[in-house]
Design an enzyme around this catalytic site. Structure first.
Site, PDB file in Angstrom:
ATOM      1  CD  GLU A 130      -2.196  -1.129   2.967  1.00  0.00           C
ATOM      2  OE1 GLU A 130      -2.234  -0.145   3.695  1.00  0.00           O
ATOM      3  OE2 GLU A 130      -2.669  -2.391   3.386  1.00  0.00           O
ATOM      4  CE  LYS A 132       5.613   5.242   6.402  1.00  0.00           C
ATOM      5  NZ  LYS A 132       5.427   6.570   6.885  1.00  0.00           N
ATOM      6  CG  ASP A 134       4.754  12.615   4.111  1.00  0.00           C
ATOM      7  OD1 ASP A 134       4.661  12.424   5.350  1.00  0.00           O
ATOM      8  OD2 ASP A 134       5.687  13.103   3.729  1.00  0.00           O
ATOM      9  CE  LYS A 332       9.674   6.653   5.236  1.00  0.00           C
ATOM     10  NZ  LYS A 332      10.032   7.086   6.553  1.00  0.00           N
ATOM     11  CB  CYS A 426      30.801  33.141  20.174  1.00  0.00           C
ATOM     12  SG  CYS A 426      29.302  33.341  19.783  1.00  0.00           S
ATOM     13  CB  CYS A 456      26.167  34.656  23.556  1.00  0.00           C
ATOM     14  SG  CYS A 456      26.113  34.319  22.051  1.00  0.00           S
TER      15      CYS A 456
HETATM   16  S1  IVH Z   1      -0.291   0.858   8.735  1.00  0.00           S
HETATM   17  C1  IVH Z   1       0.774  -0.780  13.271  1.00  0.00           C
HETATM   18  N1  IVH Z   1      -0.504   1.752   6.440  1.00  0.00           N
HETATM   19  O1  IVH Z   1       2.969   5.328   8.678  1.00  0.00           O
HETATM   20  C2  IVH Z   1       0.588  -0.196  11.734  1.00  0.00           C
HETATM   21  N2  IVH Z   1       0.569   3.177   7.943  1.00  0.00           N
HETATM   22  O2  IVH Z   1       5.499   4.746   9.836  1.00  0.00           O
HETATM   23  C3  IVH Z   1      -0.111   0.668  11.535  1.00  0.00           C
HETATM   24  N3  IVH Z   1       0.967   5.257   7.134  1.00  0.00           N
HETATM   25  O3  IVH Z   1       1.617   5.775  11.893  1.00  0.00           O
HETATM   26  C4  IVH Z   1       0.165   1.556  10.351  1.00  0.00           C
HETATM   27  N4  IVH Z   1       0.575   5.091   5.191  1.00  0.00           N
HETATM   28  O4  IVH Z   1       0.636   7.344  10.152  1.00  0.00           O
HETATM   29  C5  IVH Z   1       0.012   1.961   7.958  1.00  0.00           C
HETATM   30  N5  IVH Z   1      -0.761   2.432   4.225  1.00  0.00           N
HETATM   31  C6  IVH Z   1      -0.478   2.563   5.540  1.00  0.00           C
HETATM   32  C7  IVH Z   1       0.091   3.810   5.700  1.00  0.00           C
HETATM   33  C8  IVH Z   1       0.578   4.106   7.096  1.00  0.00           C
HETATM   34  C9  IVH Z   1       0.892   5.922   6.003  1.00  0.00           C
HETATM   35  C10 IVH Z   1       1.754   6.063   8.241  1.00  0.00           C
HETATM   36  C11 IVH Z   1       0.998   5.969   9.441  1.00  0.00           C
HETATM   37  C12 IVH Z   1       1.700   5.164  10.426  1.00  0.00           C
HETATM   38  C13 IVH Z   1       3.232   5.645   9.887  1.00  0.00           C
HETATM   39  C14 IVH Z   1       4.122   4.526  10.447  1.00  0.00           C
END
Ligand code: IVH
Length: 722
Positions: A130, A132, A134, A332, A426, A456
């Site tokens: 899925e 991710k 932001d 990432k 400084c 300072c």
């Molecule tokens: S699953 C227990 N799915 O990424 C796991 N997180 O770095 C629950 N995020 O806190 C998170 N897209 O804010 C999941 N498709 C996705 C996501 C996602 C963005 C964010 C979310 C999470 C953070 C973790």
């Protein structure tokens, strides 16, 4: 884990004392970054660097488990919630995800999954991939199919109540259809689309005045819009939501991750349509490449791809470790990079006197943002990367993070490139700038610091800016710009000056209302805002002092631990003598180890600082801190609870975390001290012992009823854990 993080074996050779020291320092640093990321929505380092700090912390804890105490950031996720919004305790904690930065990391993740499940190589494991998103995560609780609360993640256990705001987001249904369970926490990401983000900023710019502050990126815009005290403002902002996870669940909904997503979609939630089922690492990576290639076309920001084991029974079996599930990982995208010419290096002096080299660059676009400044971190980094003025450098920017110079392009070095001589004085006040040597470890601090203290101007100004900042005194109308100007003109030189400003203005010929950009109304509003802050909580006050390493969480812990300012000062002064019991008392406070303790002692030991505090308390009332957190109201606060047998609505770790977040102690074994046993199917000896000892036993549903404040069926028979 410790192999790649400790190549020189420094951790392996540490004594416990050295490890405690290093641990405290790392923990303070991580907490600080947590605050930047989760509360201020403005991270200052890249995910990779943050990840590295965390892994160092874990490596130390792996070798010295006694350091993995409840206050360690290895145990907590995120940062404590903002007090402006009421707290909401998540029924199931909101955990974080581990990160993968390479194909190899992904293959290793899949390998770990397979080994943990004891699946042979030829047994296929299905994953979802899925995007991710932001944005910022949101947990929405539906009871009897009605939206009852919406909360931000906060520190993972307790978030901020943003219910009224979430209700204004069209993507979020207010009610669910009949096939939804009685209780469900639907989780996902609130985000803003690129076009709507640009339009919002254009609108804000056009509106001018105070509103002319624009957002740096869609993530900040989404966070800033959701965390609005006035829901009408949220309503006017173009926010969207994607559902991708869930917390508590009163009845099973589906057997797979993708089945859950389909349900969410059927219930009216937007679900990301780039979600794909995969059956091998190769397929995961192919989806990753495909999404990465289309990244710019999506219309909203994503920062990677999340892979999740699809089968929920397998997810349960895989469970969680420290703070992230074993069944998922975030792959990432690499940070975006560009090359440009380094024109100059400027030294900035921070609140604690740290001299930070800043690269002044020929402006260049990195990932859609024009960059003309980038951090060079510290003196050693400049030497290590051999960065010279005139060099062509590689600049990197990841998410909201401050851009950084990652290296030089040696072939493009001009003959007249000049190595940079890092100043030993400084640049602001001319005091000596030194690198301290840690007495115990003998290591030299990476940071050179100005020894001028409040002499300072840079430090004095930065401390004042911190003093009035949002999580400190939070004085409306008195921001960085105003502090700069008032400092310059000698109107505000110390914190106490803020509170005498109105009286001095009355007696003065040069009125604030006559200054550039000011008028009678804005001046009156400023004085009013200052008056409104004459009463302040001890924790905010301590945080506002800007003591090194004392972030919000530590300030809260100190306030809770000592109750009054006088007591904090008394303990700190006594603790200058390390053999005095006060030192032990101070370092027994959560999050206060050697390093933080020393910083507190040093602060109060400095007469100048004591004068500042003394002058302040003649102007403001510092409220004494009363009873600890609200968990005391929870029905299980102070109780010892044992979970046994199979749990279906939560994993064992979640159950434990939930109990702890409600102020209970989760224990492994049943004894006379146990107050309550939560038993699922297959419970054996622990259940038997509980029955023998006459300890109340409930099942998982009973547990949810108990902690969610819903009367259990047949109320009268409900076990009383008290
Ligand atoms: S699953 C227990 N799915 O990424 C796991 N997180 O770095 C629950 N995020 O806190 C998170 N897209 O804010 C999941 N498709 C996705 C996501 C996602 C963005 C964010 C979310 C999470 C953070 C973790």
């Amino acid at each position: 884990m410790s192999d790649d993080i400790d190549p020189s074996g420094a951790i392996a050779r540490m004594t416990l004392e050295e490890a405690a020291d290093a641990h405290a320092q790392l923990a303070a640093e991580i907490r600080d970054h947590n605050r930047h990321y989760y509360i201020e929505d403005a991270p200052t380092i890249s995910d990779a660097d943050y990840d590295r700090l965390r892994r160092q912390l874990l490596a130390i804890e792996e070798r010295f488990p006694e350091l993995a105490t409840a206050g360690s950031p290895s145990v907590e996720v995120g940062a404590a919630p903002d007090a402006a919004f009421g707290p909401v305790t998540h029924a199931v904690p909101m955990l974080s995800l581990d990160n993968a930065f390479s194909d190899l990391d992904v293959a290793e993740f899949a390998g770990r999954v397979r080994r943990h499940l004891k699946f042979a190589e030829d047994v296929p494991i299905t994953y979802t991939a899925e995007p991710k998103i932001d944005g910022l995560s949101l947990s929405i609780t539906y009871r009897d199919r009605r939206l009852v609360t919406a909360a931000t993640r906060g520190d993972g256990t307790t978030g901020e109540n943003v219910t009224a705001n979430a209700l204004t987001i069209a993507d979020i249904p207010g009610t669910l259809p009949a096939d939804a369970p009685d209780l469900i926490e639907v989780r996902g990401e609130v985000y803003m689309r690129h076009d709507e983000f640009a339009a919002l900023n254009a609108r804000m710019r056009a509106a001018g005045g105070e509103a002319a502050r624009v957002f740096a990126n869609p993530r900040n815009a989404a966070a800033g819009s959701l965390r609005q005290l006035n829901p009408e403002v949220t309503k006017s902002r173009p926010l969207h939501f994607f559902a991708y996870a869930w917390g508590a669940l009163s009845a099973p909904v589906a057997e797979t991750q993708h089945g859950m997503l389909e349900k969410f979609r059927a219930w009216g939630f937007p679900v990301n349509d780039r979600t794909t089922l995969c059956h091998s690492v190769e397929e995961l990576l192919a989806v990753y490449r495909g999404i990465e290639a289309d990244r710019a076309l999506l219309g909203y920001d994503i920062d990677g791809v999340v892979y999740k084991v699809d089968d929920l029974a397998l997810q349960t079996e895989l469970d969680f470790k420290a703070q992230a599930p074993r069944w998922a990982i975030a792959h990432k995208f690499p940070a975006e990079r560009a090359t440009t010419v380094l024109r100059d290096i400027e030294i900035q002096v921070g609140r604690t006197g740290a001299l930070t080299p800043v690269a002044k660059l020929e402006p260049v676009t990195v990932g859609g943002v024009v960059v003309s400044n980038a951090t060079l971190h510290n003196e050693d980094e400049i030497v290590r990367k051999d960065v010279r003025i005139g060099d062509t450098v590689i600049v990197q920017r990841a998410g909201d993070v401050i851009p950084q110079v990652v290296g030089v392009v040696p072939e493009r070095r001009p003959d007249d490139a000049v190595p940079f001589a890092f100043p030993h004085l400084c640049p602001v006040c001319g005091s000596h700038a030194v690198r301290e040597v840690n007495e115990r470890t003998g290591h030299m601090d990476a940071v050179r610091r100005c020894t001028g203290g409040l002499v300072c101007a840079a430090q004095a100004r930065e401390r004042l800016k911190h003093f009035v900042s949002r999580h400190a005194f939070d004085i409306e109308g008195l921001g960085e710009k105003q502090i700069e100007a008032f400092y310059e003109d000698g109107l505000i030189r110390t914190p106490a000056d803020i509170f005498t400003l109105a009286a001095r203005d009355r007696a003065s010929m040069k009125k604030i209302s006559a200054r550039d950009g000011w008028g009678p109304t804005s001046a009156r509003n400023l004085f009013r805002a200052i008056e409104a802050r004459r009463r302040i909580s001890l924790s905010r006050f301590l945080y506002a002092l800007g003591i090194r390493h004392v972030g919000e969480a530590t300030a809260k812990a100190l306030a809770r631990g000592f109750g009054s300012l006088a007591r904090v000062e008394e303990v700190a002064l006594k603790a200058t003598d390390r053999t005095d019991p006060a030192w032990a008392l101070l370092t027994s406070v959560e999050g206060v180890g050697e390093v933080v303790g020393e910083a507190v002692v040093d602060f109060f030991d400095e007469p100048h600082n004591r004068e500042i505090v003394a002058a302040l308390v003649t102007e403001v009332i510092v409220e004494e801190e009363t009873a600890p957190p609200a968990v005391a109201d929870s029905p299980v606060a102070g109780k010892t609870i044992v979970f046994t047998g199979t749990l279906v609505r939560m994993t064992r770790d979640e159950a434990r975390a939930m109990a702890e977040s409600l102020g209970a102690k989760a224990s492994e074994s049943v004894s006379r001290k146990t107050h309550l046993v939560v038993a699922g199917p297959g419970a054996g000896s622990k259940l038997k012992k509980a029955t023998e000892l006459g300890i109340p036993v409930i099942d998982e549903d009973g547990w949810f009823d108990l902690v969610s404040g819903v009367a259990p069926a047949g109320g009268e028979d409900a076990p009383d854990p008290a």
